[in-house]
Design an enzyme around this catalytic site. Structure first.
Site, PDB file in Angstrom:
ATOM      1  N   THR A 133       1.049  -1.289   0.040  1.00 14.47           N
ATOM      2  CA  THR A 133       0.174  -0.081   0.139  1.00 14.47           C
ATOM      3  C   THR A 133       0.722   1.380   0.025  1.00 14.47           C
ATOM      4  O   THR A 133       0.578   2.209  -0.890  1.00 14.47           O
ATOM      5  CB  THR A 133      -0.905  -0.207   1.242  1.00 14.47           C
ATOM      6  OG1 THR A 133      -1.689  -1.209   1.107  1.00 14.47           O
ATOM      7  CG2 THR A 133      -1.757   1.121   1.412  1.00 14.47           C
ATOM      8  N   ASN A 154       5.946  -1.219   3.770  1.00 10.29           N
ATOM      9  CA  ASN A 154       4.887  -0.284   4.766  1.00 10.29           C
ATOM     10  C   ASN A 154       5.808  -0.102   6.078  1.00 10.29           C
ATOM     11  O   ASN A 154       5.379   0.761   7.035  1.00 10.29           O
ATOM     12  CB  ASN A 154       3.948  -1.306   5.001  1.00 10.29           C
ATOM     13  CG  ASN A 154       2.895  -1.252   3.929  1.00 10.29           C
ATOM     14  OD1 ASN A 154       3.154  -0.407   2.980  1.00 10.29           O
ATOM     15  ND2 ASN A 154       1.861  -2.178   3.820  1.00 10.29           N
TER      16      ASN A 154
HETATM   17 ZN   LIG Z   1      -3.272  -1.495  -0.460  1.00  6.77          ZN
END
Ligand SMILES: [Zn+2]
Ligand SMILES: *[C@@H]1O[C@H](CO)[C@@H](O)[C@H](O)[C@H]1NC(C)=O
Ligand SMILES: *[C@@H]1O[C@H](CO)[C@@H](O)[C@H](O)[C@H]1NC(C)=O
Ligand SMILES: *[C@@H]1O[C@H](CO)[C@@H](O)[C@H](O)[C@H]1NC(C)=O
Length: 481
Positions: A133, A154
């Site tokens: 993400t 992340n």
């Molecule tokens: Zn994501």
């Protein structure tokens, strides 16, 4: 030639008259001679052929010159003028973990309105590696591969200071890009004296350069804010006088990533989550229409990565490599799907050699589904070496496999992403609707680092240097009339 016109000689026989008309240069009275007859036939054939060719040419010319007016509407070659706004506006929407193909799970009338009258990556948008993400959201808004924007995972540890980056780290030092000239889109926009607004986006809360996360135009991340409220707040910007409407706005939804992790990509819960996103897009379109700006705003709907199902039988345990090499857990920066190892006091090259010897031995459960590399030996298409923050050893897993330290009683099936960006399951959507996007157009897949230049081109501002190609926007956008 007119003086001995054969027409005069061929009085009553219509067939002969025609023949004569066509063979006006021959002596028709002597047409009974076999040689002359042959000549006449050949000549007639040639003339007939010429006529056919001429008619064909005329027909083609007609089709060619009339095509833009009849078969393709001429306005579809050029961008459409703004009707109400006095400058272009880009609304960039991310639906986290919206795997390419989810849009076919059920009927999505609102998203399909954008597709039908907009431009879609026919086989999806390609995320950057690792397909996680934070690295991807920041690549979308900077046009940079993760080593250059600094958000390589992340969470990770800075090897120089020993400090840890988490998804809550908002200190500017983590978010790279050369200060002042490599900038996320909101900063690029502000640098041009224009307004930007963010309703959540990784990195948007970071004060960097001229971007100060201004009150009313930027929010601190709070996952509890209902999606509907996010849409309403974004719509309110369009109630401002045209000059004050931010030219670049982000909007972020955590779904369907949230459900995807829990149940995998093929569960009915995903269908429900995707329907809900469609409802929000409907609410947004309706709000823009009510304000008379839907046709003026460039709406780009995309995701950050896809999702693939994972289950217990696809597990690999680092402790199983003990006969070849022990990998203590404090060497491991992340396990799965991105295995990242920073060995202590040992040459990473030896670690890689010993790990791969174990993996290739055929004696380790699921060993053949993992391959480890020195980061500089990773395939160059992954662009995952040029940062000290990337640990020296990186493992690439087959789709759907997971790495853990040791066997546990824990049983778990769900979904994951973070794998090689070459896997089709990691692809997400790209759907764009607005004055500079052709209606109903399909384009080939592309990497999300291209989006930065696309947005700056729509806004007609000069972008910062980045890893997107300068020719990409003109291959996607309609030309100015
Ligand atoms: Zn994501
Ligand atoms: C596409 O745009 C045209 C022209 O504005 C409009 O008439 C039509 O209803 C739109 N189609 C969809 C599916 O929204
Ligand atoms: C987060 O949003 C919820 C729902 O709007 C709200 O009740 C809560 O106070 C917010 N939390 C913070 C820290 O602002
Ligand atoms: C990506 O962009 C950065 C910044 O402009 C540049 O230093 C780097 O060489 C580029 N990398 C690739 C692979 O294009």
């Amino acid at each position: 030639m007119a003086s001995d016109s054969p027409v005069a000689i061929q009085e009553d026989d219509p067939t002969k008259a025609t023949t004569a008309l066509l063979s006006f240069n021959t002596d028709s009275s002597s047409s009974k001679s076999p040689r002359k007859l042959t000549t006449t036939i050949v000549f007639i054939s040639l003339v007939l052929l010429s006529c056919i060719a001429l008619s064909a040419a005329v027909a083609f010319a007609f089709l060619f010159f009339s095509a833009p007016k009849t078969t393709i509407h001429s306005s579809s070659f050029y961008s459409r003028p703004l009707k109400k706004l006095n400058h272009p506006v880009v609304l960039l929407i991310s639906s986290d973990g919206f795997r390419f193909g989810y849009q076919y799970k059920t009927s999505l009338p609102n998203i399909n309105r954008l597709i039908a009258n907009g431009t879609e990556a026919e086989l999806g948008l390609i995320p950057v590696f690792p397909t996680l993400t934070f690295p991807n959201h920041y690549s979308i808004v900077t046009g940079l591969y993760p080593p250059y924007h600094g958000i390589i995972n992340n969470h990770f540890v800075d090897p120089h200071t020993g400090e840890s980056f988490t998804m809550k780290s908002h200190e500017p030092k983590w978010w790279l890009g050369e200060p002042l000239w490599e900038t996320p889109l909101w900063e690029t926009v502000v640098n041009h004296g224009l307004k930007a607004a963010t309703y959540f986006w990784p990195g948007s809360e970071v004060n960097k350069g001229s971007w100060t996360c201004p009150k009313g135009y930027c929010r601190n991340y709070n996952e509890s804010v209902p999606f509907e409220e996010r849409v309403e707040i974004v719509l309110e910007y369009f109630d401002l006088p045209s000059d004050e409407i931010p030219v670049f706005i982000t909007l972020y939804f955590e779904d369907p990533d949230h459900q995807g992790h829990q149940v995998g990509p093929d569960d009915p819960e995903i269908t429900e989550a995707v329907k809900r996103i469609d409802g929000l897009i409907g609410r947004l379109i309706e709000g823009l229409e009510k304000r008379g700006v839907f046709q003026d705003v460039s709406v780009i709907l995309l995701g950050d990565h896809g999702m693939v199902g994972t289950c217990d039988k696809k597990l690999f345990f680092l402790d199983d490599l003990a006969p070849w090499i022990e990998i203590p857990s404090d060497w491991v920066q992340s396990y799965t799907p991105l295995l990242a190892i920073r060995p202590k006091g040992v040459d990473p090259k030896d670690v890689v050699a010993k790990m791969n010897a174990g993996l290739e031995s055929g004696k380790v459960e699921n060993g053949k589904h993992l391959r480890v590399y020195l980061k500089e030996d990773l395939p160059s298409r992954l662009h995952y070496a040029a940062s000290d923050r990337i640990p020296p050893i990186i493992g690439l897993l087959e789709e759907g496999f997971k790495v853990e330290q040791k066997r546990t009683e824990k049983k778990e099936c769900g979904g994951a992403h973070g794998y090689d960006n070459d896997f089709f399951s990691m692809r997400t959507i790209f759907i764009a609707h607005g004055p500079q996007f052709a209606r109903g157009r399909k384009i080939p897949s592309f990497e999300n680092v291209q989006i930065y230049n696309l947005v700056t081109t729509i806004l007609n501002i000069k972008g910062a240097p980045n890893n997107g190609s300068l020719s990409f926007p003109s291959s996607v956008l309609l030309a100015s009339p």
